[in-house]
Write a protein that holds these residues in place. Structure first.
Motif, PDB file in Angstrom:
ATOM      1  N   GLY A  84       0.817  -1.213   0.000  1.00 15.62           N
ATOM      2  CA  GLY A  84       0.000   0.000   0.000  1.00 15.62           C
ATOM      3  C   GLY A  84       0.849   1.260   0.000  1.00 15.62           C
ATOM      4  O   GLY A  84       0.531   2.228  -0.688  1.00 15.62           O
ATOM      5  N   LEU A  85       1.953   1.244   0.752  1.00 17.66           N
ATOM      6  CA  LEU A  85       2.854   2.390   0.756  1.00 17.66           C
ATOM      7  C   LEU A  85       3.475   2.601  -0.623  1.00 17.66           C
ATOM      8  O   LEU A  85       3.602   3.730  -1.093  1.00 17.66           O
TER       9      LEU A  85
ATOM     10  N   VAL B 299       0.991   4.165  -3.116  1.00 16.34           N
ATOM     11  CA  VAL B 299       0.799   5.621  -3.075  1.00 16.34           C
ATOM     12  C   VAL B 299       1.633   6.282  -4.170  1.00 16.34           C
ATOM     13  O   VAL B 299       1.223   7.274  -4.767  1.00 16.34           O
TER      14      VAL B 299
ATOM     15  N   PRO C  78      -3.836   4.142   0.001  1.00 17.86           N
ATOM     16  CA  PRO C  78      -4.482   4.253   1.308  1.00 17.86           C
ATOM     17  C   PRO C  78      -5.536   3.170   1.553  1.00 17.86           C
ATOM     18  O   PRO C  78      -5.672   2.680   2.672  1.00 17.86           O
TER      19      PRO C  78
ATOM     20  N   VAL D  12      -3.648   0.020   2.581  1.00 14.62           N
ATOM     21  CA  VAL D  12      -3.160   0.126   3.957  1.00 14.62           C
ATOM     22  C   VAL D  12      -4.318  -0.052   4.940  1.00 14.62           C
ATOM     23  O   VAL D  12      -4.204  -0.769   5.936  1.00 14.62           O
ATOM     24  N   TRP D  13      -5.449   0.579   4.652  1.00 15.27           N
ATOM     25  CA  TRP D  13      -6.613   0.444   5.538  1.00 15.27           C
ATOM     26  C   TRP D  13      -7.115  -1.002   5.571  1.00 15.27           C
ATOM     27  O   TRP D  13      -7.495  -1.505   6.625  1.00 15.27           O
TER      28      TRP D  13
ATOM     29  N   LEU E  57      -7.096   8.369   7.457  1.00 13.34           N
ATOM     30  CA  LEU E  57      -7.223   8.177   6.012  1.00 13.34           C
ATOM     31  C   LEU E  57      -8.446   8.897   5.445  1.00 13.34           C
ATOM     32  O   LEU E  57      -8.407   9.371   4.305  1.00 13.34           O
TER      33      LEU E  57
ATOM     34  N   GLU F  59      -0.444  12.121   1.154  1.00 16.55           N
ATOM     35  CA  GLU F  59      -1.025  10.781   1.137  1.00 16.55           C
ATOM     36  C   GLU F  59      -0.055   9.755   1.725  1.00 16.55           C
ATOM     37  O   GLU F  59      -0.450   8.887   2.505  1.00 16.55           O
TER      38      GLU F  59
ATOM     39  N   CYS G 127      -0.480   7.453   5.228  1.00 17.60           N
ATOM     40  CA  CYS G 127      -0.285   5.998   5.240  1.00 17.60           C
ATOM     41  C   CYS G 127       0.851   5.602   6.171  1.00 17.60           C
ATOM     42  O   CYS G 127       0.787   4.558   6.832  1.00 17.60           O
TER      43      CYS G 127
ATOM     44  N   THR H  74       0.697   3.076   9.348  1.00 19.37           N
ATOM     45  CA  THR H  74       1.640   1.966   9.445  1.00 19.37           C
ATOM     46  C   THR H  74       2.450   2.053  10.734  1.00 19.37           C
ATOM     47  O   THR H  74       2.676   1.043  11.402  1.00 19.37           O
TER      48      THR H  74
END
Length: 160
Positions: free
Chosen positions: A16-17, A20, A28, A31-32, A58, A142, A146, A150
Motif C-alpha cells: 500500500g505504501l 501511493v 491508502p 493500507v486500511w 485516512l 497521502e 499511510c 503503518t
C-alpha cells in the motif's frame, strides 16, 4: 495472530505504501484493508483503537485531497526515479526519525534525486520545487497519512 499472518499484514501495508507512489493504485485503501484484516484477527481494544484512528486519518486525507494540486509529474518533467526515490526516502526517514522524518525524507530524497539527475544545486532545487507544485505535495500528504497508520500498527504490534 501468528507471526506469519503479521508478516503478511506488514507486506500488504508495504504494498500500500508503494501503491501511493504509483498512479492508479489505491495505496491508502490497501493500507486500511491491512489494518482491518489485523483488527479482525486480533480483537483487542488496542487493535480496534488503531483501526478507528487509521480510519479517521485516512478519511481526513481523502477530505484534504481536493485542496492539494493534482498529480502532473510528466508535465513538470519529473522522472519516475525521482518520485520513487523520494518515496523510499520518506519511508526510511519515517522509521529513523518518527513522524517528522517522513516529510524530511521525502523532500530530501526528491532534491537528492533531482540534483543527481541535473548535476547542480540550483537546477536540482528548482526542479524539486517544480515537482512539488506539480503534485508532490499531494503524494507527500497521502504517503504521510499511510505512514502514520503503518507506524501506529507497528507500535501496537510491538506493544502487544
Amino acid at each position: 495472530m501468528g507471526v506469519w499472518q503479521l508478516l503478511a499484514v506488514g507486506t500488504v501495508m508495504l504494498m500500500g505504501l508503494c501503491g501511493v507512489l504509483v498512479p492508479g493504485v489505491p495505496g491508502p485503501a490497501i493500507v486500511w484493508a491491512a489494518v482491518t484484516w489485523w483488527a479482525l484477527e486480533d480483537t483487542t481494544g488496542l487493535a480496534w483503537a488503531v483501526l478507528a484512528g487509521a480510519t479517521g486519518v485516512l478519511l481526513a486525507n481523502q477530505a484534504l485531497r481536493p485542496l492539494l494540486p493534482a498529480r502532473r509529474f510528466k508535465a513538470a518533467g519529473a522522472s519516475r526515479r525521482s518520485v520513487l526515490t523520494a518515496g523510499a526516502a520518506a519511508v526510511a526517514g519515517f522509521f529513523v526519525l518518527p513522524v517528522v522524518g517522513g516529510i524530511a525524507g521525502f523532500l530530501g530524497g526528491l532534491y537528492g534525486a533531482e540534483r543527481a539527475r541535473l548535476g547542480s544545486h540550483g537546477g536540482g532545487w528548482a526542479s524539486a520545487r517544480t515537482i512539488l507544485r506539480a503534485g508532490g505535495y499531494s503524494v507527500m500528504a497521502e504517503l504521510f497519512a499511510c505512514l502514520l497508520v503503518t507506524g501506529a500498527w507497528v507500535g501496537a504490534v510491538v506493544r502487544g
